[in-house]
Design a protein around this motif. Structure first.
Motif, mmCIF file in Angstrom:
data_model
loop_
_atom_site.group_PDB
_atom_site.id
_atom_site.type_symbol
_atom_site.label_atom_id
_atom_site.label_comp_id
_atom_site.label_asym_id
_atom_site.label_seq_id
_atom_site.Cartn_x
_atom_site.Cartn_y
_atom_site.Cartn_z
ATOM 1 N N HIS A 1 0.944 -0.729 -0.224
ATOM 2 C CA HIS A 1 -0.212 0.375 0.097
ATOM 3 C C HIS A 1 1.380 1.140 -0.301
ATOM 4 N N THR A 2 0.335 2.953 -1.072
ATOM 5 C CA THR A 2 1.329 3.329 -0.933
ATOM 6 C C THR A 2 0.477 4.380 -0.602
ATOM 7 N N ALA A 3 0.653 5.739 -0.266
ATOM 8 C CA ALA A 3 0.510 6.651 -0.981
ATOM 9 C C ALA A 3 1.024 8.047 -0.812
ATOM 10 N N LYS A 4 1.340 9.186 -1.882
ATOM 11 C CA LYS A 4 2.218 10.263 -2.418
ATOM 12 C C LYS A 4 0.996 11.493 -1.997
ATOM 13 N N VAL A 5 1.708 12.744 -2.029
ATOM 14 C CA VAL A 5 1.056 13.745 -1.853
ATOM 15 C C VAL A 5 2.063 14.784 -2.759
ATOM 16 N N ASN A 6 2.019 15.810 -3.444
ATOM 17 C CA ASN A 6 3.361 16.020 -4.004
ATOM 18 C C ASN A 6 2.811 17.082 -4.397
ATOM 19 N N ALA A 7 3.352 19.346 -3.737
ATOM 20 C CA ALA A 7 3.066 20.258 -4.444
ATOM 21 C C ALA A 7 4.133 20.901 -5.331
ATOM 22 N N TYR A 8 4.174 22.225 -6.591
ATOM 23 C CA TYR A 8 4.898 22.385 -7.017
ATOM 24 C C TYR A 8 4.891 23.824 -7.493
ATOM 25 N N VAL A 9 5.244 24.391 -7.961
ATOM 26 C CA VAL A 9 5.355 25.634 -9.083
ATOM 27 C C VAL A 9 5.988 25.342 -9.723
ATOM 28 N N ASN A 10 6.479 26.104 -10.950
ATOM 29 C CA ASN A 10 6.624 26.223 -12.613
ATOM 30 C C ASN A 10 6.986 27.843 -12.396
ATOM 31 N N ARG A 11 7.377 28.008 -13.462
ATOM 32 C CA ARG A 11 7.666 29.307 -13.697
ATOM 33 C C ARG A 11 8.537 29.730 -14.984
ATOM 34 N N PHE A 12 7.813 30.133 -15.739
ATOM 35 C CA PHE A 12 8.403 30.397 -17.220
ATOM 36 C C PHE A 12 8.577 31.917 -18.081
ATOM 37 N N SER A 13 10.367 31.880 -18.095
ATOM 38 C CA SER A 13 10.435 33.516 -18.959
ATOM 39 C C SER A 13 9.338 33.465 -19.690
ATOM 40 N N ASN A 14 8.898 32.536 -20.578
ATOM 41 C CA ASN A 14 9.091 32.717 -21.898
ATOM 42 C C ASN A 14 7.623 31.278 -22.471
ATOM 43 N N TYR A 15 7.201 30.690 -21.176
ATOM 44 C CA TYR A 15 5.946 30.167 -22.444
ATOM 45 C C TYR A 15 5.524 30.126 -23.627
ATOM 46 N N ILE A 16 5.490 29.485 -24.575
ATOM 47 C CA ILE A 16 5.680 29.225 -25.976
ATOM 48 C C ILE A 16 3.690 28.506 -26.358
ATOM 49 N N GLY A 17 2.829 29.504 -25.925
ATOM 50 C CA GLY A 17 2.215 29.028 -26.294
ATOM 51 C C GLY A 17 0.714 30.051 -27.225
ATOM 52 N N ALA B 1 4.776 32.931 -17.597
ATOM 53 C CA ALA B 1 3.528 31.877 -17.144
ATOM 54 C C ALA B 1 4.096 30.742 -16.285
ATOM 55 N N ARG B 2 3.278 31.088 -15.235
ATOM 56 C CA ARG B 2 3.784 30.436 -13.692
ATOM 57 C C ARG B 2 2.340 29.914 -13.303
ATOM 58 N N PHE B 3 3.182 27.920 -13.443
ATOM 59 C CA PHE B 3 2.002 26.950 -12.806
ATOM 60 C C PHE B 3 2.136 26.351 -11.686
ATOM 61 N N THR B 4 1.846 26.028 -10.760
ATOM 62 C CA THR B 4 0.839 25.881 -9.490
ATOM 63 C C THR B 4 0.359 24.806 -9.046
ATOM 64 N N GLY B 5 0.467 23.420 -8.556
ATOM 65 C CA GLY B 5 -0.367 23.086 -7.844
ATOM 66 C C GLY B 5 -0.327 21.920 -6.731
ATOM 67 N N ILE B 6 -1.602 20.706 -6.769
ATOM 68 C CA ILE B 6 -1.184 19.922 -5.551
ATOM 69 C C ILE B 6 -1.739 18.526 -6.604
ATOM 70 N N GLU B 7 -0.429 17.398 -6.221
ATOM 71 C CA GLU B 7 -1.250 16.629 -6.762
ATOM 72 C C GLU B 7 -0.749 15.396 -6.157
ATOM 73 N N ALA B 8 -1.836 13.828 -5.809
ATOM 74 C CA ALA B 8 -1.508 12.594 -5.148
ATOM 75 C C ALA B 8 -2.087 11.983 -5.560
ATOM 76 N N SER B 9 -1.771 10.333 -5.148
ATOM 77 C CA SER B 9 -2.192 9.447 -6.270
ATOM 78 C C SER B 9 -1.557 8.294 -4.521
#
Length: 393
Positions: free
Chosen positions: A196-212, A244-252
């Protein structure tokens, strides 16, 4: 040890307008990957890791009036490494990658389409990452990673110029784009108790020039003319690099419901029978019948329990869900139920030498994903299922 992988992909699909073939998309790619794992270096505290080389060449073509990108060739060559240093409290890790990417536009293969520019761009992206894992208890540990990433623009981000039916937009590339650069940090906790396993993770990514894709405010008709007032005209979107900036929390997590360490201890029992099953040649007396799949004999097992066997006349039926999640640059994925039937079969002294015994399994998987491009809309789904068999003498 050295590990190598060589692959070839040849993909093509045609978009039809009624019964008439419209735009034809094709993609041909060849890839080579070599990995060399070195032994732990005693003089460096047991440092161990992998060094590698990756090379890939891709040829893309879109022929037809609704082609939004030109015929192009992309060549990538990269060197990479990943090293880990163990400690009594956990481990440290480091990874790096250096690339050389060349993207060339060859114009359109359709003589009637002349809106694509030709040219070539070269890029030298590099990436690096540092990580740490700290063991708090035998069941709990903390993780953290910091990384810097550079990405070369794709061929369509540089040279697109046409209607993209999937996004209902006229897409414009930008051949002046530079490398997409980002820094990212994540912190997480992991727990494990047996299976049995459980994981939780918080992240932040900053882009100086996100291509979109960004809206320009213009519209284009089917001929590419600007702002004609045509009610069927498409909105114009252009590729650009923006902060751009991406932040979030993921769990599994995973929970084994059957097998060793399962919970609850028992789920169901039922006879293991399938239509068309007959005792196969080579199965000893007292053994379960042997089945076939597409003419391939499946394993057999004794129907009488022995001290070294978990086999029974009524086989155990078990199912176990497994899932994993990931979120990066707006992408999400999920792997759903894997269902298996299993038996454990010992060697029988009365069994002829040619008889094999093992674990026949069936596996079903499904997935969904969200597109990462801002210009893409909607969800994609897929599901696959296949039989497998593991045998041992």
């Amino acid at each position: 040890s050295v590990h190598g992988k060589l692959s070839h992909t040849d993909y093509q699909h045609t978009e039809f307008e009624g019964a008439e073939a419209g735009t034809v998309f094709s993609n041909v790619a060849n890839a080579l990957r070599l990995e060399a794992r070195h032994r732990p270096v005693a003089g460096l505290g047991g440092l161990e890791g992998v060094w590698g080389l990756q090379a890939e060449r891709t040829r893309f073509d879109a022929a037809g009036e609704e082609a939004f990108a030109p015929r192009s060739e992309t060549a990538t060559t990269a060197l990479f490494l990943n090293e880990e240093l163990p400690f009594s409290w956990g481990r440290l890790s480091f990874g790096g990658r250096a690339e050389h990417v060349t993207v060339e536009s060859l114009g359109s293969s359709d003589p009637g389409v002349d809106r694509f520019a030709t040219g070539e761009r070269s890029f030298n992206p590099g990436s690096a990452a540092f990580g740490a894992l700290v063991n708090l208890t035998p069941q709990w540990n903390l993780t953290s990673n910091f990384g810097y990433t550079e990405r070369a623009p794709k061929d369509y981000e540089l040279f697109a110029n046409g209607p993209h039916v999937a996004t209902a937009a006229w897409e414009l590339g930008n051949d002046a784009l530079g490398l997409e650069k980002s820094t990212g940090l994540d912190v997480g906790a992991q727990w494990q108790s047996g299976p049995h396993t459980a994981k939780v993770n918080a992240y932040v990514n900053r882009f100086s020039n996100y291509i979109g894709l960004t809206a320009t405010g213009n519209t284009r008709d089917e001929e590419g003319a600007l702002n004609t007032g045509d009610p069927d005209a498409l909105a114009e979107y252009a590729y650009a690099g923006v902060p751009a900036r991406f932040t979030g929390i993921e769990a599994s997590g995973t929970l084994r419901l059957a097998g060793e360490g399962r919970w609850p201890t028992r789920i169901a029992r039922s006879p293991w029978r399938r239509p068309g099953r007959a005792r196969g040649a080579g199965c000893p007396r007292g053994a379960a019948t042997r089945s076939t799949w597409n003419g391939v004999p499946m394993p057999c097992a004794p129907s009488t329990p022995t001290p070294t066997s978990r086999c029974r006349a009524s086989r155990r039926r078990a199912w176990a869900p497994r899932s994993s999640g990931a979120a990066a640059r707006g992408a999400h994925s999920w792997a759903s139920t894997h269902w298996r039937r299993s038996t454990a079969c010992p060697r029988a002294t009365a069994r002829p030498a040619a008889t094999r015994c093992g674990t026949p399994r069936w596996r079903i998987a499904a997935a969904w994903s969200a597109p990462t491009s801002p210009g893409m809309r909607g969800w994609t789904t897929s599901a696959t299922g296949w039989p497998t068999a593991r045998r041992r003498s």
